[in-house]
Design an enzyme around this catalytic site. Structure first.
Site, short mmCIF file in Angstrom:
data_model
loop_
_atom_site.label_atom_id
_atom_site.label_comp_id
_atom_site.label_asym_id
_atom_site.label_seq_id
_atom_site.Cartn_x
_atom_site.Cartn_y
_atom_site.Cartn_z
N ASP A 39 0.82 -1.21 0.00
CA ASP A 39 0.00 0.00 0.00
C ASP A 39 0.86 1.27 0.00
OD1 ASP A 39 -2.18 -1.61 0.01
OD2 ASP A 39 -2.93 -1.01 1.98
N GLU A 41 3.73 1.74 -1.29
CA GLU A 41 4.29 1.99 -2.64
C GLU A 41 3.21 2.56 -3.56
OE1 GLU A 41 7.54 -1.56 -3.20
OE2 GLU A 41 5.45 -2.16 -3.09
N ASP A 43 0.56 4.24 -2.52
CA ASP A 43 0.29 5.61 -2.06
C ASP A 43 1.32 6.59 -2.63
OD1 ASP A 43 -1.88 4.68 -0.67
OD2 ASP A 43 -0.87 4.62 1.28
N SER A 88 -14.96 7.62 -0.37
CA SER A 88 -13.73 7.19 0.28
C SER A 88 -13.48 8.17 1.45
CB SER A 88 -12.59 7.22 -0.74
OG SER A 88 -11.42 6.75 -0.14
N LEU A 89 -12.27 8.27 1.91
CA LEU A 89 -11.91 9.23 2.96
C LEU A 89 -10.60 9.90 2.57
CD1 LEU A 89 -12.30 7.09 6.24
CD2 LEU A 89 -13.60 9.16 5.71
N LYS A 123 -10.15 2.66 12.16
CA LYS A 123 -10.31 2.53 10.70
C LYS A 123 -10.06 1.07 10.34
CE LYS A 123 -9.18 4.37 6.23
NZ LYS A 123 -8.87 3.09 5.60
N GLU A 181 -17.94 -2.08 7.51
CA GLU A 181 -16.79 -2.76 6.91
C GLU A 181 -16.86 -4.25 7.20
OE1 GLU A 181 -14.90 -0.48 5.40
OE2 GLU A 181 -12.88 -1.28 5.20
N LYS A 296 -14.34 12.17 12.84
CA LYS A 296 -15.56 12.67 12.19
C LYS A 296 -16.16 13.80 13.03
CE LYS A 296 -16.59 8.03 10.51
NZ LYS A 296 -17.46 6.86 10.44
#
Ligand code: NAD
Length: 337
Positions: A39, A41, A43, A88-89, A123, A181, A296
């Site tokens: 992930d 890489e 990103d 997404s976030l 998360k 999720e 949030k």
């Protein structure tokens, strides 16, 4: 002029290379559940394209995936359009960026509403799913897909042991849509991969991909044999009007029968940092993988007011962990933080 044209062509070529790579990796990750890169890489590639696009806004390519959510779903499942997009976030990795996020929220609110209360959650690192209940009865589960359209995975979702099929306390709600999720707990993931190795089957890269791959099996009996769990994190439709905050919505979801992630209400960046650090301390002992925390705005009315920006809400962001390379073994502990 020739120099400008030449340098533009070189920048566009760089963008095209990054776009092609991101498309390949999005497909491997979101559609095939079989990522090629770590992930971090991925990103990095994404960040390189974002930086180029910010520097050369006139050269942004029309098929840039930067504002895209996920990827197109597999055609083997019936496709369902979400009633409202599944977003997404955005994400931050540092305390200063977290403070900037909170400052941006403040700036968007009127003076009377500034410094709102926030709420923080784990998360969970799995697959986003929308569940629908009609008068308390579970009727449909759909993956996030590309945010607009997802895959109907109702039959597979029915095999998830902690997913309630009947909500007695929501029997008077015509339509309840809960989002959350689906994850594969670490212990189940290790067991699944051990068995796969013994049988010369495909080994999954991580619990997230194992959860996604299991949920998208065409044969529900395979999904049933996989150790999946569902954690609710929002109510998209049908929330009782008396509930005015995200933290109260999660408490209500817990009361009517859902598993929910640990929640803490916080007032300022310092308290947010304390929660984030307390989660880092307990991360290895959690039964499932997380890749950060989510912060949030707690008031649902303020969330509405802040609205969203292309692929992410303005009222929430992920406060992510730095990349972790070692997976620590499961210990049964109380994971409330
Ligand atoms: P994301 O996973 O970073 O964040 C958005 C998602 O967080 C939401 O859709 C939701 O499902 C989830 N979530 C978990 N807990 C939540 C909570 N409490 N409240 C709200 N939402 C919660 O975003 P994304 O767009 O799904 O994926 C980006 C991630 O996928 C990045 O980490 C990226 O590295 C990885 N990725 C990796 C590859 C690769 O090749 N390795 C390819 C594509 C994407």
């Amino acid at each position: 002029m020739a120099t400008d044209a030449t340098s533009n062509a070189a920048i566009i070529a760089q963008m095209r290379t990054l776009i092609d790579a991101l498309k390949t990796h999005n497909n491997a990750y979101y559609v095939l559940d079989n990522p090629i890169l770590e992930d971090s890489e991925y990103d990095q590639l994404r960040l390189s394209l974002i930086e180029l696009e910010e520097e050369y806004p006139d050269l942004v390519q029309s098929d840039s995936p930067i504002n895209q959510v996920g990827d197109m779903p597999l055609s083997a499942f019936t496709q369902v359009t979400h009633d409202t997009p599944m977003l997404s976030l955005g994400n931050v990795f540092e305390y200063d960026d977290l403070r900037d996020f909170m400052r941006r929220v403040n700036d968007r609110l009127s003076v009377a509403q500034q410094s709102p209360e926030y709420e923080m959650e784990l998360k969970l690192d799995g697959l986003a799913v929308s569940l629908k209940y009609e008068y308390g009865k579970f009727v449909q589960a759909v993956t996030r897909g590309d945010g607009q359209t997802g895959e109907d995975i109702t039959q597979n979702a029915k095999t998830i042991r902690n997913l309630p099929l009947w909500l007695a306390d929501a029997a008077d709600i015509a339509l309840l849509e809960v989002r959350g999720e689906v994850v594969m707990p670490k212990a189940g993931f290790e067991r699944l991969n051990r068995l796969a190795l013994e049988n010369d089957d495909k080994v999954f890269a991580n619990p997230r991909n194992a959860a996604a791959g299991s949920l998208r099996q065409l044969d529900p009996s395979i999904a049933a044999s996989r150790p999946l769990a569902f954690y609710a994190y929002s109510v998209n439709q049908g929330l009782p009007e008396t509930i005015e905050t995200q933290s109260a919505a999660l408490a209500w979801l817990g009361d009517i029968g859902f598993s929910v992630s640990a929640v803490r209400v916080i007032q300022n960046p310092r308290e947010a940092q304390e929660y984030y650090e307390s989660v880092i301390d307990k991360r290895a002992q959690l039964p499932f993988e997380i890749d950060g925390t989510v912060i949030k705005v707690n008031s649902l009315a303020l969330q509405q007011q802040l609205s969203f920006l292309s692929r992410e809400p303005r009222w929430a962001t992920a406060y992510k962990f730095p990349a972790e390379t070692v997976m620590t073994r499961l210990q049964a502990i109380d994971w409330q933080v």
